[in-house]
Write an enzyme that holds these catalytic residues in place. Structure first.
Site, PDB file in Angstrom:
ATOM      1  CD  GLU A 103      -7.065  -4.433  12.871  1.00  0.00           C
ATOM      2  OE1 GLU A 103      -5.987  -4.220  13.456  1.00  0.00           O
ATOM      3  OE2 GLU A 103      -7.147  -4.717  11.660  1.00  0.00           O
ATOM      4  CD  GLU A 138      -1.169   0.839   9.495  1.00  0.00           C
ATOM      5  OE1 GLU A 138      -2.211   0.912  10.195  1.00  0.00           O
ATOM      6  OE2 GLU A 138      -0.914  -0.101   8.751  1.00  0.00           O
ATOM      7  CG  ASP A 189      -1.902   1.130   1.261  1.00  0.00           C
ATOM      8  OD1 ASP A 189      -1.687   2.116   0.539  1.00  0.00           O
ATOM      9  OD2 ASP A 189      -2.888   1.026   2.012  1.00  0.00           O
ATOM     10  CG  HIS A 218      -4.209  -1.907   3.652  1.00  0.00           C
ATOM     11  ND1 HIS A 218      -3.490  -0.769   3.958  1.00  0.00           N
ATOM     12  CD2 HIS A 218      -4.484  -2.498   4.843  1.00  0.00           C
ATOM     13  CE1 HIS A 218      -3.330  -0.685   5.260  1.00  0.00           C
ATOM     14  NE2 HIS A 218      -3.926  -1.720   5.822  1.00  0.00           N
TER      15      HIS A 218
END
Length: 475
Positions: free
Chosen positions: A284, A275, A183, A423
């Protein structure tokens, strides 16, 4: 020590009659010399116990990996707790001669006794420090417990490491790292934020949270950071260690562990980079770990990178996409499976959407300042207004996010439909029936986001629009 107790080898399944035989077996068959390790890492009894538990608890610890390492990765308090009892844990490692040490073959003199006393005092001091560290860890556990009393704020750190294994295991697969590294929007944005701000990064201490393959840690090193520490609880960390070594990066230290439960080699950092973003930004729940890092490891005038993120939605009207994923169930090989539509509607579609089907202006529904945001970040409600840009049939709302590195040389990237695909793609929230709109119309509604009560890493999202309420589960 019971020398006659059967002992299982640390690197194969062979069982030896005594620990001494097991030591000799490991030395001959696996080329591991515990006397040399004692000298190399200045190991004491505590270190030996941690090493045994480290080998037993972590996957992929081979004799070759142990021989090639230059850092004692087992020096973490969590490895004082054994997985199971075994004779190795009762072995008197202090009595084992260090490589080249022959002092025990002669009677001790006054000087050697003084040195012994000095060494024991040092061990007592270290034990005192270890106890202090354990007390601090216990205090952190209490703080975490108190911080999660509100049932609406169930943070990731409240989940046991065992229960969270599946999340970290998913990042042990090489495919996901290939996807992220490929990406270019993601990876070059982080690289540019660091390398275009070398004057800002130079001489700084940098923490990389969820470092993965260590690419961001290496970028920070290349930008002139004095020291970089990367931490990740996935087994990909072992590959990252090899990458750092292969590229001769000397000022990057990598640590395996979940941040909330791990002692770092440096306590405070000037820059924390991560990230952490998931689908629809918050999926998440890794922002929890970044907040923990900020509150426990960021210096007073330090900065997070990125330091700001926004979330937006836009009205979308692709009839073909709606038919492909929703009305598809009305006729499946001549069968009416429309009962599936209700369930399918709860699952947002993760896909790259065609910007030509955007029907409205975007509306920012959340603006997160990462320097101040708290663990309640995923629980919010927003009354949106979407002004229509053209006539069409709205069949969904599309969600995306933007990231900002507000440094002397500003860098940002977007995951919007109008930007280069990433992505993360976009998140498509279908509605039950497409609604006709005209240019200039204003569509009003409410979007509410909550952390799932079933999983601290998942989201429950509800949208009120066109006089109906829809619920979606991002998990």
């Amino acid at each position: 020590m019971d020398d006659g107790e059967p002992t299982t080898c640390l690197f194969c399944s062979e069982v030896l009659k005594t620990i001494d035989l097991a030591l000799e077996h490991i030395k001959v068959q696996h080329n591991i010399n515990f006397s040399q390790m004692k000298t190399k890492f200045n190991m004491d009894q505590y270190s030996f116990i941690k090493l045994i538990n480290y080998i037993r608890q972590e996957e992929g610890v081979t004799a070759d990996k142990l021989n090639s390492t230059t850092e004692a990765f087992w020096n973490d308090e969590k490895y004082l707790k054994p997985k199971d009892y075994e004779p190795w844990l009762t072995y008197d490692y202090e009595a084992l001669l260090s490589e080249g040490d022959t002092s025990c073959t002669k009677e001790p003199d006054l000087k050697s006794l003084q040195e012994l006393i000095k060494a024991q005092q040092a061990q007592l001091e270290q034990a005192s420090k270890d106890m202090a560290t354990m007390r601090q860890g216990f205090q952190r556990l209490l703080e975490k417990d108190n911080s999660t009393k509100d049932p609406n704020v169930r943070c990731v750190s409240s989940v046991s490491v065992k229960a969270d294994e599946g999340y970290f295991d998913s990042y042990a697969h090489f495919g996901i790292h290939h996807e992220m590294l490929s990406d270019t929007v993601r990876t070059t944005s982080y690289r540019d934020a660091l390398l275009k701000n070398k004057d800002f990064v130079k001489g700084k201490l940098v923490l990389d949270v969820g470092c993965g393959t260590s690419v961001l840690s290496i970028f920070a090193s290349q930008a002139g950071a004095e020291k970089v520490v990367g931490i990740d609880n996935s087994n990909i960390i072992y590959n990252a260690m090899d990458i750092v070594k292969k590229n001769n990066i000397e000022n990057v230290t990598l640590v395996k562990g979940r941040l909330e439960d791990t002692n770092l080699p440096i306590e405070k950092f000037d820059i924390i980079i991560s990230e952490w973003m998931g689908y629809f930004l918050l999926f998440e729940g890794m922002l929890d770990s970044v907040i923990y890092a900020r509150d426990h490891h960021l210096k007073e005038n330090g900065i997070l990178l990125p330091n700001r993120c926004t979330m937006s939605i836009v009205g979308y009207g692709n009839d073909a996409l709606f038919k492909q994923h929703v009305t598809f169930w009305n006729d499946v090989y001549g069968l009416d499976m429309s009962t599936m539509r209700k369930e399918v509607m709860h699952e947002p579609l993760i896909d790259v959407v065609d910007p030509k089907h955007i029907l409205t202006e975007p509306n920012c529904i959340a603006d997160l300042n990462l320097m101040t945001v708290n663990l309640n970040y995923s629980n919010f409600k927003y009354n949106f207004e979407l002004k229509c840009l053209k006539d069409g049939n709205i069949s969904s709302l599309v969600g995306y996010f933007d990231n900002y590195f507000e440094l002397p040389e500003h860098v940002m990237f977007s995951t919007s439909p109008d930007s280069t695909p990433t992505h993360w793609k976009q998140v498509v929230f279908f509605i039950e029936q497409p609604q006709a709109v005209k240019e200039g119309d204003v569509i009003r509604g409410t979007i509410q986001c909550k952390r799932s009560m079933k999983s601290a890493r998942s989201l429950d999202i509800s949208i009120d629009i066109f006089d109906k309420k829809y619920t979606y589960y991002l998990d």
